[in-house]
Motif scaffolding. Structure first.
Motif, PDB file in Angstrom:
ATOM      1  N   ARG A  96      -5.542   3.353  11.798  1.00  0.00           N
ATOM      2  CA  ARG A  96      -6.458   2.211  11.848  1.00  0.00           C
ATOM      3  C   ARG A  96      -7.144   1.979  10.506  1.00  0.00           C
ATOM      4  NH1 ARG A  96     -10.507   2.678  16.695  1.00  0.00           N
ATOM      5  NH2 ARG A  96     -10.995   0.605  15.864  1.00  0.00           N
ATOM      6  N   SER A  97      -6.876   2.824   9.538  1.00  0.00           N
ATOM      7  CA  SER A  97      -7.511   2.692   8.225  1.00  0.00           C
ATOM      8  C   SER A  97      -6.828   1.599   7.410  1.00  0.00           C
ATOM      9  CB  SER A  97      -7.443   4.021   7.472  1.00  0.00           C
ATOM     10  OG  SER A  97      -7.866   3.865   6.133  1.00  0.00           O
ATOM     11  N   LEU A  98      -7.620   0.696   6.858  1.00  0.00           N
ATOM     12  CA  LEU A  98      -7.053  -0.344   6.001  1.00  0.00           C
ATOM     13  C   LEU A  98      -6.532   0.226   4.689  1.00  0.00           C
ATOM     14  CD1 LEU A  98      -9.256  -3.568   6.305  1.00  0.00           C
ATOM     15  CD2 LEU A  98      -6.863  -3.255   6.923  1.00  0.00           C
ATOM     16  N   ILE A  99      -7.091   1.345   4.260  1.00  0.00           N
ATOM     17  CA  ILE A  99      -6.573   1.987   3.050  1.00  0.00           C
ATOM     18  C   ILE A  99      -5.146   2.479   3.295  1.00  0.00           C
ATOM     19  CG2 ILE A  99      -6.896   3.897   1.438  1.00  0.00           C
ATOM     20  CD1 ILE A  99      -9.874   3.641   1.846  1.00  0.00           C
ATOM     21  N   TYR A 100      -4.923   3.050   4.467  1.00  0.00           N
ATOM     22  CA  TYR A 100      -3.572   3.489   4.836  1.00  0.00           C
ATOM     23  C   TYR A 100      -2.603   2.309   4.839  1.00  0.00           C
ATOM     24  CZ  TYR A 100       0.222   4.820   8.034  1.00  0.00           C
ATOM     25  OH  TYR A 100       1.447   5.030   8.596  1.00  0.00           O
ATOM     26  N   HIS A 101      -2.998   1.219   5.474  1.00  0.00           N
ATOM     27  CA  HIS A 101      -2.128   0.038   5.531  1.00  0.00           C
ATOM     28  C   HIS A 101      -1.955  -0.593   4.146  1.00  0.00           C
ATOM     29  CE1 HIS A 101      -1.695  -0.145   9.908  1.00  0.00           C
ATOM     30  NE2 HIS A 101      -2.968   0.179   9.987  1.00  0.00           N
ATOM     31  N   ALA A 102      -3.028  -0.584   3.350  1.00  0.00           N
ATOM     32  CA  ALA A 102      -2.931  -1.147   2.006  1.00  0.00           C
ATOM     33  C   ALA A 102      -1.963  -0.355   1.143  1.00  0.00           C
ATOM     34  CB  ALA A 102      -4.317  -1.182   1.351  1.00  0.00           C
ATOM     35  N   GLN A 268     -10.198  -8.635  12.652  1.00  0.00           N
ATOM     36  CA  GLN A 268      -9.195  -7.736  12.084  1.00  0.00           C
ATOM     37  C   GLN A 268      -8.286  -8.486  11.111  1.00  0.00           C
ATOM     38  OE1 GLN A 268      -7.036  -5.084  14.814  1.00  0.00           O
ATOM     39  NE2 GLN A 268      -5.131  -5.706  13.842  1.00  0.00           N
ATOM     40  N   ILE A 269      -7.913  -9.710  11.477  1.00  0.00           N
ATOM     41  CA  ILE A 269      -7.050 -10.509  10.597  1.00  0.00           C
ATOM     42  C   ILE A 269      -7.764 -10.797   9.277  1.00  0.00           C
ATOM     43  CG2 ILE A 269      -5.869 -12.720  10.329  1.00  0.00           C
ATOM     44  CD1 ILE A 269      -5.524 -12.772  13.373  1.00  0.00           C
ATOM     45  N   TRP A 270      -9.015 -11.227   9.368  1.00  0.00           N
ATOM     46  CA  TRP A 270      -9.754 -11.576   8.159  1.00  0.00           C
ATOM     47  C   TRP A 270     -10.056 -10.347   7.303  1.00  0.00           C
ATOM     48  CZ3 TRP A 270     -11.466 -16.107   5.860  1.00  0.00           C
ATOM     49  CH2 TRP A 270     -11.108 -17.281   6.518  1.00  0.00           C
ATOM     50  N   SER A 271     -10.299  -9.223   7.916  1.00  0.00           N
ATOM     51  CA  SER A 271     -10.540  -8.013   7.124  1.00  0.00           C
ATOM     52  C   SER A 271      -9.276  -7.603   6.373  1.00  0.00           C
ATOM     53  CB  SER A 271     -11.018  -6.873   8.024  1.00  0.00           C
ATOM     54  OG  SER A 271     -10.031  -6.516   8.973  1.00  0.00           O
ATOM     55  N   ALA A 272      -8.104  -7.764   7.013  1.00  0.00           N
ATOM     56  CA  ALA A 272      -6.850  -7.475   6.324  1.00  0.00           C
ATOM     57  C   ALA A 272      -6.615  -8.459   5.184  1.00  0.00           C
ATOM     58  CB  ALA A 272      -5.685  -7.519   7.319  1.00  0.00           C
ATOM     59  N   LEU A 273      -6.970  -9.734   5.409  1.00  0.00           N
ATOM     60  CA  LEU A 273      -6.855 -10.729   4.334  1.00  0.00           C
ATOM     61  C   LEU A 273      -7.760 -10.381   3.162  1.00  0.00           C
ATOM     62  CD1 LEU A 273      -6.744 -14.078   6.364  1.00  0.00           C
ATOM     63  CD2 LEU A 273      -4.917 -13.136   4.947  1.00  0.00           C
ATOM     64  N   MET A 274      -8.987  -9.970   3.456  1.00  0.00           N
ATOM     65  CA  MET A 274      -9.909  -9.588   2.384  1.00  0.00           C
ATOM     66  C   MET A 274      -9.410  -8.355   1.644  1.00  0.00           C
ATOM     67  SD  MET A 274     -12.206 -11.864   2.223  1.00  0.00           S
ATOM     68  CE  MET A 274     -13.303 -11.016   1.091  1.00  0.00           C
ATOM     69  N   MET A 275      -8.839  -7.408   2.376  1.00  0.00           N
ATOM     70  CA  MET A 275      -8.283  -6.225   1.731  1.00  0.00           C
ATOM     71  C   MET A 275      -7.134  -6.604   0.813  1.00  0.00           C
ATOM     72  SD  MET A 275      -8.927  -3.039   1.592  1.00  0.00           S
ATOM     73  CE  MET A 275      -8.203  -1.518   0.972  1.00  0.00           C
ATOM     74  N   ALA A 276      -6.300  -7.546   1.241  1.00  0.00           N
ATOM     75  CA  ALA A 276      -5.212  -8.022   0.393  1.00  0.00           C
ATOM     76  C   ALA A 276      -5.760  -8.704  -0.865  1.00  0.00           C
ATOM     77  CB  ALA A 276      -4.317  -8.986   1.176  1.00  0.00           C
ATOM     78  N   SER A 277      -6.836  -9.457  -0.715  1.00  0.00           N
ATOM     79  CA  SER A 277      -7.452 -10.116  -1.870  1.00  0.00           C
ATOM     80  C   SER A 277      -8.020  -9.089  -2.845  1.00  0.00           C
ATOM     81  CB  SER A 277      -8.565 -11.059  -1.401  1.00  0.00           C
ATOM     82  OG  SER A 277      -8.051 -12.058  -0.547  1.00  0.00           O
ATOM     83  N   ILE A 278      -8.668  -8.069  -2.303  1.00  0.00           N
ATOM     84  CA  ILE A 278      -9.211  -7.007  -3.157  1.00  0.00           C
ATOM     85  C   ILE A 278      -8.081  -6.289  -3.894  1.00  0.00           C
ATOM     86  CG2 ILE A 278     -10.417  -4.788  -3.122  1.00  0.00           C
ATOM     87  CD1 ILE A 278     -12.036  -5.881  -0.737  1.00  0.00           C
ATOM     88  N   LEU A 279      -6.988  -6.043  -3.179  1.00  0.00           N
ATOM     89  CA  LEU A 279      -5.841  -5.374  -3.789  1.00  0.00           C
ATOM     90  C   LEU A 279      -5.239  -6.220  -4.898  1.00  0.00           C
ATOM     91  CD1 LEU A 279      -4.153  -2.799  -3.478  1.00  0.00           C
ATOM     92  CD2 LEU A 279      -2.684  -4.037  -1.883  1.00  0.00           C
ATOM     93  N   ALA A 280      -5.096  -7.520  -4.654  1.00  0.00           N
ATOM     94  CA  ALA A 280      -4.542  -8.418  -5.674  1.00  0.00           C
ATOM     95  C   ALA A 280      -5.457  -8.487  -6.891  1.00  0.00           C
ATOM     96  CB  ALA A 280      -4.339  -9.806  -5.082  1.00  0.00           C
TER      97      ALA A 280
END
Length: 302
Positions: A96-102, A268-280
């Motif tokens: 469930r960790s976004l870091i893991y998915h990222a 959950q969708i928006w948090s994943a989108l924000m994580m993708a933005s942070i990663l980019a």
């Protein structure tokens, strides 16, 4: 006031001046976001209140629209809380960790980015140095970007799966497909950027084509390379996320978004989108840092 003090004051004022517009834009985006959350989520809140025979005041309506469990548009603080709970407050090894998915998405992104950069540079070298390659390859490079990636991605995944190839490679190829184009275009422009006078000077010195390339064309193309890489790495991340959507993946930011859409978990969708933005933003920032270090090493202005 001394010259040093004036320079220090000017530097401080310059830094503050550059930060202020950014802060204003961020605050403006947050304000619009909060207002949009009220507008999009108010219908559900009013419907629930009507069923319960309750009349909501304006303040209660706003509070309800900013705290719904499954809102149409989550409020910024809801996304921030979800990001905190799935990164800092969650073990990295948790599914469930976004870091893991990222990290899953990042691995495909970097693989596709490296492949796309290498392919783009090689194609650019061939296009610049060979007229036949220029006439035959460049139109296909441009035409390749007219086909929607959403149509190509499932085809790539199905074809590779039929020969037993799955996992990282299909997503990396989709990322490569999106990332090689800006590198090709940028490097062709960069390799052709030296003036004719400089090329004639290299011929006067009896320089070989290899010497002309490494001593003149390559240094001249470096600014174009880094500009292209910033676009390519963002496109590569998009390709990795798209590659996760049609595969039924259980890990990665794309899989996180897909799972959220299945169960209506918009936060959950928006948090994943924000994580993708942070990663980019992080990847683009690292390329910018490499650009400054390279410029400094070459004696330019960093």
């Amino acid at each position: 006031m001394s010259a040093r003090g004036m320079a220090s004051r000017a530097a401080m004022s310059g830094g503050g001046g550059s930060a202020f517009p950014v802060a204003v834009v961020v605050l403006g985006i947050l304000a619009v976001w909060y207002v949009a959350a009220v507008a999009l989520n108010s219908a559900w809140a009013l419907d629930q209140a009507g069923r319960d025979g309750v009349t909501l005041s304006a303040r209660e309506l706003v509070a309800d629209t900013w705290s719904q469990e499954r809102p149409r548009l989550p409020a910024p603080h809801q996304v921030a809380v979800e990001l905190w709970n799935t990164t800092v407050a969650m073990p990295v090894t948790s599914k469930r960790s976004l870091i893991y998915h990222a990290w899953i998405t990042l691995s495909a992104t970097l693989a596709g980015f490296v492949l796309g950069t290498g392919l783009g540079i090689l194609l650019a070298v061939g296009i610049v140095h060979d007229r036949t390659t220029n006439a035959s390859v460049m139109p296909w490079v441009i035409a390749s970007q007219t086909v929607p990636i959403l149509a190509i991605a499932p085809m790539i995944i199905v074809v590779l799966a039929s020969v037993g190839v799955a996992g990282l490679l299909p997503k990396a190829l989709i990322s490569m497909y999106l990332s090689f184009f800006p590198v090709v275009v940028g490097m062709v422009k960069g390799f052709r950027s030296p003036e004719t006078m400089l090329l004639d000077q290299m011929r006067t010195w009896n320089a070989s084509p290899a010497q002309t390339f490494w001593k003149l064309r390559w240094p001249a193309a470096l600014p174009y390379l880094f500009a292209s890489l910033k676009v390519a790495v963002a496109a590569s991340l998009v390709g990795a996320i798209i590659g996760e959507l049609p595969t039924g993946a259980v890990a990665g930011l794309g899989a996180r978004m897909l799972t959220g859409s299945y169960y209506g978990q918009t936060v959950q969708i928006w948090s994943a989108l924000m994580m993708a933005s942070i990663l980019a933003a992080t990847l683009v920032g690292l390329i910018g840092l490499a650009e400054r270090l390279t410029a400094r090493a070459m004696g330019g202005r960093a």
